[in-house]
Design a protein around this motif. Structure first.
Motif: not given
Length: 543
Positions: A13-14, A16-17, A20
């Motif tokens: 997630l870090w 990809r986003s 975030f």
């Protein structure tokens, strides 16, 4: 989701986003700032509370000491012990109000017995709470000096509390020096400090959450349009040319969306123009090729008739008839290739698969081209350790690929042997055609499959090629889900490897043959040996 997979999910997630990542960094920095500010504020409040409470205690103790000394100086004891004891007892009740505490003690400095000097007393303060160091300082100092020390006070219920003890010297007329101590409980200040600290931490946590929520909301207004643009770009790249980005407002993101839509419109228009042009070209090639078939058939019949009767002509006319026959044959092959290319471009090719042994197919092609190889003084050597089991393929197209590769090898081998290798594994079958001619430069290898491309335009074709053979061979290989690769070095020749999967679909593993033969490979060894005979499964042989 399992707990042990949580770090991996957070890392993904870090990466990809952007939202975030930005929110997490913002919250971390804000939390760090609030932590530093909270610690500094708590320490400042703690120091201020202690200093203010200490100053208040020192002032009260000083005032109470002055009251006690005034009382002692005004008393008329006339050196009588009873009167001195009465004055000392009066201090027990008079010190509490000016001192502001109910914990104090009066201790006699000299420990020797005296019938005149009264004993000291303690009220709420244990003598053991007073350290020897503080007593020494008080005993050896002037009466005007004031001493204090932090201490753990013993409360009436047996518990301890943080506090300070303030000490003074008292002079009792006719009795000598005494020590006066006041104890001040600071537990209320500790409770106040604890309340302030808890309040600061609660407010800090709430601020961190608020900042995180605000950052998430603000970034969402920025990242959502960016994500929509990225998704639209992906659809556009996938071929959906009609998709567009929704435009909201007149800010920078809206300007970006309008620019993106304008770019998409331009790309769609250009692709449509290119598609229309390609369609026109395909139709032109197809129509011209079909229109030329009828006159070409007539010309071919006439050329065949003239070539069959060339012995009746004079030498120059006979040579002309031979050249006419050869060129008409080459033109017919070119027309067939052009029709095939137009079908490829139109996407109307369908494979006619049937179980076929690649090794046996290769033997047939070598046998059919043996006469051509002998005319060029080329020895064809077959090495077939595998490839005998049938594989679903279009034998006509695979045979055309092998004929093309073998024909090119014969043409460029310059009289040296050509080595044909057939092998297989559990995923694929492959055939390699190795010549030992002049080879190709690295910049030429990249263009070897281009249509009508020739490494040396000045060199004439000796077997009537059209310049489309390798391009058609590559397309046939891809239609089978296979690959056609090439290796070549100047002075070492070239090696073409055709790899076909055993089933429908793309290759699932490595090829049985490598395009790069390496130094001293089988092809390099066989070129220096005499022709050999390879025994096949049915007992036949191929040299």
């Amino acid at each position: 989701m399992r707990v042990r997979d949580l770090p991996r999910a957070l890392l993904a997630l870090w990466q990809r986003s952007l939202r975030f990542r930005t929110v997490l960094i913002t919250v971390a920095l804000v939390a760090l700032a609030i932590l530093v500010a909270g610690i500094w504020t708590a320490l400042a409040i703690q120091n201020d509370l202690f200093d203010s409470r200490k100053e208040q205690a020192l002032l009260s103790a000083q005032r109470a000491t002055q009251v006690a000394q005034t009382t002692l100086d005004a008393a008329e004891t006339q050196g009588e012990s009873i009167l001195l004891r009465n004055v000392m007892n009066s201090l027990v009740t008079t010190l509490a109000q000016p001192a502001g505490t109910d914990m104090y003690a009066v201790l006699r400095t000299q420990t020797s017995a005296s019938t005149l000097a009264p004993q000291g007393f303690t009220v709420g303060l244990s003598e053991s709470d007073i350290s020897p160091e503080l007593r020494t300082r008080v005993q050896t100092s002037d009466a005007q000096n004031q001493w204090w020390q932090s201490a753990a006070l013993t409360m009436p219920d047996g518990s301890t509390a943080a506090g300070i003890i303030v000490g003074h010297r008292l002079t009792v007329p006719s009795a000598g020096d005494y020590e006066l101590y006041f104890a001040y409980d600071l537990s209320t200040a500790s409770q106040t400090l604890q309340f302030v600290q808890v309040t600061l931490w609660i407010v800090g946590c709430v601020l961190v959450l608020l900042v995180g929520a605000i950052a998430w909301f603000v970034l969402r207004s920025v990242t959502v349009p960016i994500r929509e643009t990225a998704e639209t770009s992906a659809k556009l790249a996938a071929g959906d040319l009609a998709v567009r980005v929704h435009v909201h407002g007149d800010d920078e993101l809206a300007s970006l969306s309008r620019s993106f839509n304008a770019m998409a419109d331009s790309i769609q228009s250009q692709i449509k123009e290119l598609a229309d042009l390609s369609l026109v070209q395909q139709r032109f090639v197809s129509d011209v090729s079909h229109e030329l078939r009828t006159p070409l058939t007539t010309i071919r019949l006439a050329a065949d008739m003239l070539n069959d009767r060339r012995d009746d002509f004079d030498p120059s006319t006979a040579r002309a008839a031979e050249l006419l026959h050869a060129q008409v044959e080459r033109f017919e092959l070119l027309l067939i290739d052009l029709l095939e290319i137009s079908r490829y471009d139109a996407g109307s090719i369908q494979l006619e698969r049937e179980p076929t042994s690649l090794a046996h197919l290769t033997e047939d092609v070598i046998a059919s081209m043996r006469q051509l190889a002998e005319r060029h003084g080329v020895d064809i050597r077959l090495v077939a350790p595998g490839g005998y089991s049938p594989v679903d393929m279009d034998p006509r197209r695979v045979r055309r690929i092998v004929r093309n590769l073998l024909g090119n090898a014969i043409e460029h081998s310059e009289g040296r042997p050509v080595v044909v290798t057939v092998d297989s594994n559990q995923d694929a079958v492959a055939i390699g055609v190795r010549d030992h001619g002049p080879g190709l430069a690295p910049e030429h290898v990249e263009r070897v499959f281009d249509r009508f491309w020739r490494a040396d335009p000045a060199r004439a074709r000796t077997i009537g090629g059209t310049g489309l053979g390798l391009s058609i061979a590559l397309t046939d290989a891809r239609l089978h889900g296979g690959t056609l690769t090439v290796w070549s070095e100047p002075g070492r020749g070239a090696n073409f490897v055709l790899t076909l999967p055993r089933g429908e679909g793309a290759l699932a593993g490595p090829s049985p043959l490598s395009a790069d033969p390496g130094e001293g490979g089988p092809g390099d060894i066989l070129v220096h040996t005499q022709p050999i005979s390879v025994v096949t499964e049915n007992g036949g042989g191929a040299s």
